[in-house]
Scaffold this motif. Structure first.
Motif, PDB file in Angstrom:
ATOM      1  N   ALA A 257       0.813  -1.221   0.000  1.00 13.18           N
ATOM      2  CA  ALA A 257       0.000   0.000   0.000  1.00 13.18           C
ATOM      3  C   ALA A 257       0.843   1.265   0.000  1.00 13.18           C
ATOM      4  CB  ALA A 257      -0.933  -0.015   1.211  1.00 13.18           C
ATOM      5  N   TYR A 258       2.091   1.168  -0.405  1.00  9.12           N
ATOM      6  CA  TYR A 258       3.012   2.296  -0.273  1.00  9.12           C
ATOM      7  C   TYR A 258       3.221   3.101  -1.554  1.00  9.12           C
ATOM      8  CZ  TYR A 258       6.109  -1.404  -2.095  1.00  9.12           C
ATOM      9  OH  TYR A 258       6.656  -2.418  -2.833  1.00  9.12           O
ATOM     10  N   ASN A 259       2.619   2.664  -2.645  1.00  4.69           N
ATOM     11  CA  ASN A 259       2.893   3.295  -3.942  1.00  4.69           C
ATOM     12  C   ASN A 259       2.028   4.534  -4.138  1.00  4.69           C
ATOM     13  OD1 ASN A 259       3.239   3.922  -6.705  1.00  4.69           O
ATOM     14  ND2 ASN A 259       3.663   1.771  -7.176  1.00  4.69           N
ATOM     15  N   PRO A 260       2.626   5.715  -4.323  1.00  4.92           N
ATOM     16  CA  PRO A 260       1.831   6.942  -4.487  1.00  4.92           C
ATOM     17  C   PRO A 260       1.094   7.014  -5.818  1.00  4.92           C
ATOM     18  CG  PRO A 260       4.153   7.417  -4.810  1.00  4.92           C
ATOM     19  CD  PRO A 260       4.074   5.991  -4.338  1.00  4.92           C
ATOM     20  N   ASN A 261       1.380   6.080  -6.744  1.00  2.54           N
ATOM     21  CA  ASN A 261       0.633   6.051  -8.003  1.00  2.54           C
ATOM     22  C   ASN A 261      -0.713   5.353  -7.845  1.00  2.54           C
ATOM     23  OD1 ASN A 261       2.631   7.303  -9.776  1.00  2.54           O
ATOM     24  ND2 ASN A 261       3.859   5.467  -9.382  1.00  2.54           N
ATOM     25  N   ASP A 262      -0.927   4.668  -6.731  1.00  9.20           N
ATOM     26  CA  ASP A 262      -2.230   4.084  -6.424  1.00  9.20           C
ATOM     27  C   ASP A 262      -3.130   5.137  -5.795  1.00  9.20           C
ATOM     28  OD1 ASP A 262      -2.135   1.388  -7.274  1.00  9.20           O
ATOM     29  OD2 ASP A 262      -0.890   0.849  -5.552  1.00  9.20           O
ATOM     30  N   CYS A 263      -4.419   4.953  -5.929  1.00  7.07           N
ATOM     31  CA  CYS A 263      -5.358   5.853  -5.262  1.00  7.07           C
ATOM     32  C   CYS A 263      -5.240   5.673  -3.747  1.00  7.07           C
ATOM     33  CB  CYS A 263      -6.789   5.575  -5.721  1.00  7.07           C
ATOM     34  SG  CYS A 263      -7.397   3.922  -5.270  1.00  7.07           S
ATOM     35  N   VAL A 264      -5.701   6.674  -3.014  1.00  3.93           N
ATOM     36  CA  VAL A 264      -5.569   6.612  -1.555  1.00  3.93           C
ATOM     37  C   VAL A 264      -6.414   5.493  -0.962  1.00  3.93           C
ATOM     38  CG1 VAL A 264      -4.925   9.025  -1.255  1.00  3.93           C
ATOM     39  CG2 VAL A 264      -7.340   8.415  -1.327  1.00  3.93           C
ATOM     40  N   GLU A 265      -7.513   5.136  -1.629  1.00  2.00           N
ATOM     41  CA  GLU A 265      -8.339   4.048  -1.120  1.00  2.00           C
ATOM     42  C   GLU A 265      -7.530   2.741  -1.063  1.00  2.00           C
ATOM     43  OE1 GLU A 265     -11.025   7.098  -3.009  1.00  2.00           O
ATOM     44  OE2 GLU A 265      -9.121   6.130  -3.504  1.00  2.00           O
ATOM     45  N   LEU A 266      -6.760   2.475  -2.138  1.00  2.00           N
ATOM     46  CA  LEU A 266      -5.925   1.284  -2.132  1.00  2.00           C
ATOM     47  C   LEU A 266      -4.822   1.390  -1.088  1.00  2.00           C
ATOM     48  CD1 LEU A 266      -5.477   0.417  -5.928  1.00  2.00           C
ATOM     49  CD2 LEU A 266      -6.870  -0.765  -4.223  1.00  2.00           C
TER      50      LEU A 266
END
Length: 647
Positions: A596-605
């Motif tokens: 869950a650390y990737n800033p390219n993912d949405c905050v929900e993920l």
């Protein structure tokens, strides 16, 4: 009985610093004589500004090594008491602060009166001359970044500790944070050295964003700059081996050749606000901006150079190595004082700012601050979830450390004291290699004993651990939110390969959270395993006499479940709407937090929202498939709580 004489010379030097700006020989003589007449109680005194005059407020700081009940009073030239304070801070050192907004010109007396009936003590006084006119501006000295007028000793170290504690002071139940380090320094109510030199030096924008290691060095350099103390820094490898040392008396050679490994910290990135040109950072108001080389380096330029060289490896140095900027200390209440630095084995650095002693059944607490890659500065508690400890040679040496004292050598050059010299020095005497000899469990047991010598109430101790986890989660809320805001106007952030995901430069370092999530996963393990820990170590706790060990464990498990469900927090979803979670949700989503650390993912993920849930319905952004594949490969590091070795 107060100890006499130990700080006499040191305190005199601090007070005589005013002679730089006081032309009157009579005033200078009076200040020096008074500095040595009442040196009881290992006393150190700081009057701010350096050259007091009636046009600015006068603040006075008294510090002592020993605790007692007392009152600090500032007595005006006419004999009236203009200000007083009985509030004692710290421990150790213990200190009092009093302030007068508009001091009258003349000779003031600062008096610290002891009220302890159980000990023999006297009133300690210092005279402070307040000028009627504005003092002349100080001048730069050739051959040094800033002129020296003081030396490092127990007095200046105590003043440094008191300054650090006051700078980050806040109620124990608060969670203070700042968007940038200069916000703290510009807060005159916190910073006892604000405009200390009388140059308006704190009104200039600090065009710097220190990372965690830079932050510790910058604060030490700031104090040294204001107080006229020596300062230096080393060029070290990531594994904690240092090759070259630089100090302020050689401004022509302040930057080494490229270090053996690339620089990770992003200390020189511009802040997201209008800033003065970098060359004028902290240059005196009304003074021609300095040139960019030699002895005319401005303080801001000098910090920029320091930030380009130091990193977390500069702090993770071996306990047996003398060629370092830090030395290890024993784990005691006396040594774990504000200004102590903690080297995390996995690349993080924190700075102790306050010790809260054990009392009335409450555990003792150590509070620290750190600077995150996104520029924020936050305060947090010592516990296993934030202060990680391990013995892994490839990462260097972890643990609590003090800045190594810098002194004037016999040949006149600045040098650092060795471990053996520190151990024998009457002002220090606190070097110890014991941390390097402790196992992980022994380290945390020793810390428990230092913070809370008496057995703890198991239920209360567990709730305090839950509170520490809650603080850690709230800190992550800020980090993830910063990434969400960045996503709004930027494209895809490049993802590094391998262990570099934990330490790199640019937007990935600023907005990803692999290191923070790694620590959060360990914190979750500590909290949910707390009932088992009490069952394994019942002698460490004040166990109820009317309950069996099994009954105590069952009660802890029940309270743990209810507390985790009751403690709530909110984050902002991709569409700007709030979503509330509990600490129970976070623990239930431990598996999701491993990726869950990737800033390219949405905050929900990034908060582990279940697929196709109402919470995840606002998600519109996913990391590229190539990045998700790498995250899958790296997932075992987080699942096994095993930080990868650097290549």
């Amino acid at each position: 009985m107060f100890l006499l004489g130990r700080f006499a010379a040191a305190t005199a030097a601090l007070l005589l610093a005013n002679a730089v700006f006081v032309p009157s020989a009579t005033e200078t003589k009076a200040a020096g004589a008074n500095a040595t007449s009442n040196d009881a109680a290992e006393l150190a005194v700081l009057a701010s500004p350096l050259a007091p005059w009636k046009g600015v407020s006068l603040r006075v700081l008294f510090t002592t090594e020993k605790p007692f009940n007392g009152e600090l009073a500032l007595i005006a030239p006419d004999g009236s008491v203009a200000a007083k304070s009985h509030e004692r801070h710290g421990g150790p050192p213990y200190f009092w602060i009093a302030e007068v907004a508009s001091p009258a010109a003349g000779t003031w007396r600062a008096a610290l009166t002891c009220f302890d009936a159980t000990r023999e003590c006297t009133t300690m006084t210092r005279e402070i001359v307040v000028r009627a006119d504005e003092p002349p501006r100080p001048r730069a000295a050739s051959g040094t970044v800033w002129p020296l007028r003081n030396s490092w000793n127990r007095a200046t170290e105590d003043l440094y500790s008191a300054w650090i504690e006051k700078l980050f002071d806040a109620p124990l139940d608060a969670e203070p944070s700042w968007k940038a380090w200069h916000e703290v320094l510009r807060d005159q109510s916190r910073n006892l050295l604000f405009n200390y030199l009388g140059l308006g030096e704190d009104k200039v924008t600090m065009n710097l964003r220190p990372d965690c290691a830079d932050f510790a060095y910058f604060l030490r350099a700031y104090f040294a700059f204001k107080m006229g103390l020596p300062f230096g820094y080393s060029n070290c490898s990531r594994s904690g081996k240092c090759y070259q040392w630089f100090n302020i008396e050689h401004p022509e050679a302040t930057r080494p050749a490229p270090p053996p490994e690339p620089k990770i910290a992003s200390a020189t990135l511009a802040l997201p606000e209008p800033a003065e040109p970098p060359a004028t950072a902290l240059a005196p108001a009304g003074v021609t901006p300095p040139k960019r080389s030699g002895a005319t380096l401005s303080f801001g330029e000098y910090l920029r150079i320091v930030g380009d060289v130091v990193h977390s490896g500069s702090v993770r140095t071996s306990a047996s190595d003398d060629n370092t900027d830090f030395y290890t200390v024993p784990l005691t209440q006396e040594t774990l004082r504000p200004g102590t630095v903690y080297a995390d084995p996995y690349g993080h650095v924190m700075l102790l700012v306050r010790r809260v002693p054990q009392s009335a059944g409450a555990a003792g607490v150590l509070l620290a601050v750190d600077a995150e890659p996104d520029g924020t500065v936050a305060r947090k508690r010592f516990w296993r979830g934030t202060f990680l400890f391990a013995h892994e040679p490839s990462f260097g040496s972890a643990g609590f450390k003090h800045f190594r004292p810098i002194v004037r050598g016999e040949n006149g050059a600045l040098r650092r004291l060795t471990n053996a010299q520190i151990a024998k020095n009457s002002d220090y005497g606190d070097f110890s290699p014991e941390q390097s000899q402790l196992g992980v469990e022994e380290f945390y047991d020793r810390m428990d004993e230092a913070m809370s010598p008496a057995p703890l109430d198991p239920l209360r101790a567990m709730k305090e651990a839950i509170t520490a986890l809650e603080e850690q989660v709230n800190t992550r809320v800020t980090s993830v939110e910063n990434g969400r805001k960045y996503q709004g106007g930027h494209g895809e952030i490049a993802m590094p390969d391998g262990p570099a995901i934990f330490a790199t430069t640019g937007a990935w370092e600023d907005f990803s959270t692999p290191a923070r999530d790694f620590r959060l996963l360990i914190a979750i393990d500590v909290v949910r395993g707390y009932p088992d820990r009490v069952a394994r170590q019942p002698g460490r706790y004040a166990m109820p006499k009317d309950k069996s060990l099994a009954e105590v464990k069952a009660e802890l498990q029940s309270v743990l479940a209810s507390e985790l469900a009751a403690r709530k927090f909110s984050y902002t979803r991709s569409d700007g709407s709030p979503w509330t979670l509990s600490l129970k949700d976070v623990i239930d989503r431990t598996g999701h937090l491993e990726m869950a650390y990737n800033p390219n993912d949405c905050v929900e993920l990034r908060w582990g929202a279940p697929e196709n849930s109402d919470e995840a319905s606002s998600c519109r952004r996913h990391a590229p498939s190539a990045q998700r594949a790498k995250m899958t490969d790296y997932r075992s590091w987080f699942r096994d709580r095993h930080w990868p070795a650097r290549v």
